[in-house]
Each structure stands twice: as C-alpha cells, then as structure tokens.
Design an enzyme around this catalytic site. Sequence first.
Site, PDB file in Angstrom:
ATOM      1  N   LYS A 131      -3.483  -7.925  10.613  1.00 15.19           N
ATOM      2  CA  LYS A 131      -4.829  -7.577  10.990  1.00 15.19           C
ATOM      3  C   LYS A 131      -5.505  -7.422   9.676  1.00 15.19           C
ATOM      4  O   LYS A 131      -6.631  -7.527   9.978  1.00 15.19           O
ATOM      5  CB  LYS A 131      -4.664  -6.938  12.220  1.00 15.19           C
ATOM      6  CG  LYS A 131      -4.364  -5.502  11.709  1.00 15.19           C
ATOM      7  CD  LYS A 131      -4.453  -4.499  12.988  1.00 15.19           C
ATOM      8  CE  LYS A 131      -4.085  -3.052  12.695  1.00 15.19           C
ATOM      9  NZ  LYS A 131      -4.958  -2.241  11.676  1.00 15.19           N
ATOM     10  N   SER A 170     -12.464   1.327  15.056  1.00 15.34           N
ATOM     11  CA  SER A 170     -12.580  -0.173  15.262  1.00 15.34           C
ATOM     12  C   SER A 170     -13.588  -0.463  16.120  1.00 15.34           C
ATOM     13  O   SER A 170     -13.800  -0.254  17.294  1.00 15.34           O
ATOM     14  CB  SER A 170     -11.360  -0.653  15.944  1.00 15.34           C
ATOM     15  OG  SER A 170     -11.297  -2.092  16.480  1.00 15.34           O
ATOM     16  N   LEU A 171     -14.487  -1.298  15.615  1.00 13.39           N
ATOM     17  CA  LEU A 171     -15.668  -1.820  16.219  1.00 13.39           C
ATOM     18  C   LEU A 171     -15.387  -2.837  17.471  1.00 13.39           C
ATOM     19  O   LEU A 171     -15.899  -2.651  18.675  1.00 13.39           O
ATOM     20  CB  LEU A 171     -16.462  -2.642  15.557  1.00 13.39           C
ATOM     21  CG  LEU A 171     -17.259  -1.902  14.399  1.00 13.39           C
ATOM     22  CD1 LEU A 171     -18.357  -2.823  13.611  1.00 13.39           C
ATOM     23  CD2 LEU A 171     -17.953  -0.925  14.845  1.00 13.39           C
ATOM     24  N   ARG A 172     -14.169  -3.282  17.276  1.00  9.56           N
ATOM     25  CA  ARG A 172     -13.582  -4.472  18.535  1.00  9.56           C
ATOM     26  C   ARG A 172     -13.132  -3.394  19.578  1.00  9.56           C
ATOM     27  O   ARG A 172     -13.485  -3.764  20.814  1.00  9.56           O
ATOM     28  CB  ARG A 172     -12.129  -4.972  17.954  1.00  9.56           C
ATOM     29  CG  ARG A 172     -11.529  -5.852  19.061  1.00  9.56           C
ATOM     30  CD  ARG A 172     -10.333  -6.291  18.441  1.00  9.56           C
ATOM     31  NE  ARG A 172      -9.342  -5.331  17.727  1.00  9.56           N
ATOM     32  CZ  ARG A 172      -8.549  -4.412  18.642  1.00  9.56           C
ATOM     33  NH1 ARG A 172      -8.601  -4.474  19.737  1.00  9.56           N
ATOM     34  NH2 ARG A 172      -7.870  -3.590  17.996  1.00  9.56           N
ATOM     35  N   ARG A 173     -12.404  -2.403  19.483  1.00  4.05           N
ATOM     36  CA  ARG A 173     -12.015  -1.467  20.445  1.00  4.05           C
ATOM     37  C   ARG A 173     -13.318  -0.672  20.924  1.00  4.05           C
ATOM     38  O   ARG A 173     -13.520  -0.656  22.184  1.00  4.05           O
ATOM     39  CB  ARG A 173     -11.148  -0.418  20.042  1.00  4.05           C
ATOM     40  CG  ARG A 173      -9.738  -0.906  19.491  1.00  4.05           C
ATOM     41  CD  ARG A 173      -8.980  -0.084  18.854  1.00  4.05           C
ATOM     42  NE  ARG A 173      -7.654  -0.400  18.469  1.00  4.05           N
ATOM     43  CZ  ARG A 173      -6.777  -0.032  17.337  1.00  4.05           C
ATOM     44  NH1 ARG A 173      -7.313   0.973  16.624  1.00  4.05           N
ATOM     45  NH2 ARG A 173      -5.543  -0.780  17.034  1.00  4.05           N
ATOM     46  N   CYS A 186     -12.383  -8.225   9.937  1.00  2.49           N
ATOM     47  CA  CYS A 186     -11.619  -7.400  10.802  1.00  2.49           C
ATOM     48  C   CYS A 186     -12.558  -6.304  11.521  1.00  2.49           C
ATOM     49  O   CYS A 186     -12.058  -5.715  12.644  1.00  2.49           O
ATOM     50  CB  CYS A 186     -10.284  -6.679  10.030  1.00  2.49           C
ATOM     51  SG  CYS A 186     -10.843  -5.750   8.852  1.00  2.49           S
ATOM     52  N   ARG A 238     -11.204   8.625  10.756  1.00  2.00           N
ATOM     53  CA  ARG A 238     -10.367   7.660   9.651  1.00  2.00           C
ATOM     54  C   ARG A 238      -9.266   8.515   9.246  1.00  2.00           C
ATOM     55  O   ARG A 238      -8.974   9.502   9.895  1.00  2.00           O
ATOM     56  CB  ARG A 238     -11.416   7.563   8.557  1.00  2.00           C
ATOM     57  CG  ARG A 238     -12.641   6.721   8.597  1.00  2.00           C
ATOM     58  CD  ARG A 238     -12.140   5.322   8.634  1.00  2.00           C
ATOM     59  NE  ARG A 238     -11.178   4.938   7.902  1.00  2.00           N
ATOM     60  CZ  ARG A 238     -11.680   4.590   6.432  1.00  2.00           C
ATOM     61  NH1 ARG A 238     -12.860   4.484   6.131  1.00  2.00           N
ATOM     62  NH2 ARG A 238     -10.638   4.311   5.805  1.00  2.00           N
ATOM     63  N   THR A 259     -11.967   6.166  17.883  1.00  2.00           N
ATOM     64  CA  THR A 259     -11.489   4.867  17.173  1.00  2.00           C
ATOM     65  C   THR A 259     -12.525   4.638  16.047  1.00  2.00           C
ATOM     66  O   THR A 259     -13.336   4.857  15.867  1.00  2.00           O
ATOM     67  CB  THR A 259     -11.596   3.832  18.209  1.00  2.00           C
ATOM     68  OG1 THR A 259     -11.433   2.528  17.693  1.00  2.00           O
ATOM     69  CG2 THR A 259     -13.028   3.710  18.693  1.00  2.00           C
ATOM     70  N   ASN A 303      -4.976   8.464   7.760  1.00  2.00           N
ATOM     71  CA  ASN A 303      -3.726   7.903   8.371  1.00  2.00           C
ATOM     72  C   ASN A 303      -3.248   8.433   9.432  1.00  2.00           C
ATOM     73  O   ASN A 303      -4.025   9.393  10.122  1.00  2.00           O
ATOM     74  CB  ASN A 303      -2.392   8.281   7.229  1.00  2.00           C
ATOM     75  CG  ASN A 303      -2.140   9.759   6.825  1.00  2.00           C
ATOM     76  OD1 ASN A 303      -2.169  10.525   7.940  1.00  2.00           O
ATOM     77  ND2 ASN A 303      -1.918  10.195   5.772  1.00  2.00           N
ATOM     78  N   SER A 352       0.659   3.713   1.902  1.00  2.00           N
ATOM     79  CA  SER A 352       0.688   4.762   2.929  1.00  2.00           C
ATOM     80  C   SER A 352       2.178   4.742   3.816  1.00  2.00           C
ATOM     81  O   SER A 352       2.871   3.797   3.508  1.00  2.00           O
ATOM     82  CB  SER A 352      -0.477   4.268   4.200  1.00  2.00           C
ATOM     83  OG  SER A 352       0.037   2.956   4.735  1.00  2.00           O
ATOM     84  N   ARG A 378      -4.733  11.540  12.012  1.00  2.00           N
ATOM     85  CA  ARG A 378      -5.628  11.192  13.104  1.00  2.00           C
ATOM     86  C   ARG A 378      -4.957  12.183  14.478  1.00  2.00           C
ATOM     87  O   ARG A 378      -5.549  12.572  15.252  1.00  2.00           O
ATOM     88  CB  ARG A 378      -5.727   9.668  13.305  1.00  2.00           C
ATOM     89  CG  ARG A 378      -6.380   8.949  12.262  1.00  2.00           C
ATOM     90  CD  ARG A 378      -6.446   7.506  12.742  1.00  2.00           C
ATOM     91  NE  ARG A 378      -6.864   6.567  11.670  1.00  2.00           N
ATOM     92  CZ  ARG A 378      -7.220   5.445  12.018  1.00  2.00           C
ATOM     93  NH1 ARG A 378      -7.420   4.887  13.132  1.00  2.00           N
ATOM     94  NH2 ARG A 378      -7.603   4.687  10.974  1.00  2.00           N
ATOM     95  N   ARG A 398       0.765  -1.340   0.141  1.00  4.99           N
ATOM     96  CA  ARG A 398       0.118  -0.297   0.113  1.00  4.99           C
ATOM     97  C   ARG A 398       0.920   1.534   0.056  1.00  4.99           C
ATOM     98  O   ARG A 398       2.035   1.114   0.219  1.00  4.99           O
ATOM     99  CB  ARG A 398      -1.123  -0.204   1.175  1.00  4.99           C
ATOM    100  CG  ARG A 398      -2.023  -1.075   1.297  1.00  4.99           C
ATOM    101  CD  ARG A 398      -2.657  -1.316   2.431  1.00  4.99           C
ATOM    102  NE  ARG A 398      -3.362   0.122   3.058  1.00  4.99           N
ATOM    103  CZ  ARG A 398      -3.519   0.439   4.295  1.00  4.99           C
ATOM    104  NH1 ARG A 398      -3.220  -0.673   5.256  1.00  4.99           N
ATOM    105  NH2 ARG A 398      -4.142   1.568   4.764  1.00  4.99           N
TER     106      ARG A 398
END
Length: 328
Positions: free
Chosen positions: A95, A144-147, A257, A164, A142, A166, A25, A170, A23
């Site tokens: 991940k 991330s749904l997990r966090r 993920c 969202r 965040t 890079n 980034s 953020r 990628r």
Amino acid sequence: MTQLNSALPSISHPSRTLRIGSRESQLALIQTYYVREKLQKHFPEHTFEICTMSTQGDKILDVALAKIGDKGLFTKELEVGMLRHEIDFAVHSLKDLPTRLPEGLVLGVVTERENPADALVVHAKHQDKQIETLPSGAVIGTSSLRRLAQLRHHFPHLTFKDIRGNLNTRLQKLDAGEYDALILAAAGLQRLGMSDRIHQVLPAEISLHAVGQGALGIECRADDLEVLSILKTIEHVPTRDRVLAERAFLRELEGGCQVPIGVNTQLDGNILTLTGIVASLDGQHLVKDTVTGTTTQAEQLGIELAQSLRQQGAQEILSEIFETVQRG
C-alpha cells in the site's frame, strides 16, 4: 516499468550474497525477515543480508502525511539504494508503493496477502462497543484520508483526530486516553503478534481498504533477471491478480496512498470482482461502483472501474481534495 514480470527464463543461481532493503520500523523488519526466511528455504546456498534505511515518512512524524506529499514517502530512499546497486531488492508494504515506479525499477513479486481489512482498536472503557455504538463525540485516531472520508460518511457524529508514529506509539496514546479508538490495518496488527488488540474488523460496507493493503510488494531492478527469477519462487498468484487490478484502478485515477480511494477485491476461481470508491474529505460525497471479469483482465478491470467512477464525478472530488491539501 511498473508491471510484474510474469514470464522469466530459467536461470541458474550460483551462490551469492543478496542485499535486501527494508525500512527500520519493527513492522517493516518483521515483513522483511518473513521474506528472507521464505527465500532462504528455496535458496539455502545464498546469503540474504538485510540493509535498513530510514525514509522520509519515518523521519517526519509531526505533520499529517497528506501535507507532506505521498509519492515515495516510504520508498524513495530504498529505491535510490537499488539504483545505486547498494541493495538488490526491497520489501515494501504494497500500500506504500506508488503505482508508477522510477525508471529501471519494477514490482518483481507480490507475496500472499494477510487480511486487508481495516480494524477498530478501542480504549478499555469502550470494550462493550462496536464502531456503530461508540458515543457521539468519541475521538477516533487515523492518519489515513481514505479511512477518514469513509467513516465521516457513515458516522458523522464521531470526532476524528490525526495520529502518527509507529504502531506501539499509537497504541500507547490510545491506552493513555488521548483517543477513544484507533483505525488500523488488521494485517499490521497480525504481523506484529497483536491480533488480540483487534476489537472489530470493519466490513467493506463501512470501510473499503487501501490499494495493496495486507500484501507485501518486492521491488527490484528491472534488468536483474537473476533476482527476478529468485523472487518469483515466492509469488502468490491470487494476491498478484487482485493487486494488479487495484493498482491499475489507482494509477488510472492518478491518486496516491493519501487520497480517499478505497477498494475491495474478491476472487472466485478465475473470476475477479473489484469494488472501488472515491470520497470527499467531509464524507458528504461518495461515488462507488463494481466491475467483474476474469483474472487475465485484471488491469483492464481496474482501468474500467476508474473510468466508471470518473464519469460519476470522482475526478471533481479528487481535484477538490488536492487543492484543499495544497492550501494546507
């Protein structure tokens, strides 16, 4: 084929140019340069050329990841490049790599893992705080749904807002006061030379990390035995064993993920301990369990843990989340 190729014949390596997909980034390139440097030391006769591509996940920055869909969000374009023989292998944050790969591709090798934990990064005005002492209503960024699910479970008094872009973008939003704190991967901050921004490493009791977090996975064509043989020289076996268990757990639950599935793996000699959770988006419902076995049973341990959590209600939680995300 999704498993790591563990037994390969000895192959001679005449000089050639190998094309590495990455990628665009900053973090992705740092990770790819790291892999190239390690390979170059083992194979000075080869030329390793980096080819960058922009993925769907890089292009769509104004929509939450969970609403876009997560299968191959940061990997599909690189995988197409491999199947078209435009590149020979690709370096991924593990991940981001789905547990089911396209026909003809394989996870060739996993490199040594950085700290897989989540980290709290705070605005200057909260330098004297930990996540446990942030004031009620503090805005935490965040994507991330997990966090999100785990932190809502432990800290329902905090406010969570999607973010969202890079890492630099953020952090700029945080420093400008749009957020009181961010939750980011410790490994990404470390690789970018920003360890000083880590205010608190979150313990597993608060936030289990994502499957594969902190590790790099190198994907290649399953039938390219020469490339597979080359990649094997930089494999880190302890990390491989840990992520095999984690990825089997995720694959068995059929979660991508962007679902609230967290893990933690501990290795003591050849004894592997795998802990996993599945949580509802509001943090109200959380199922968690731990299994232990030997490293030779790594994938079976992941399957066993998934089945245990399913029996405790994990499937109902995941089905409800899927329906909620689909409704938008």
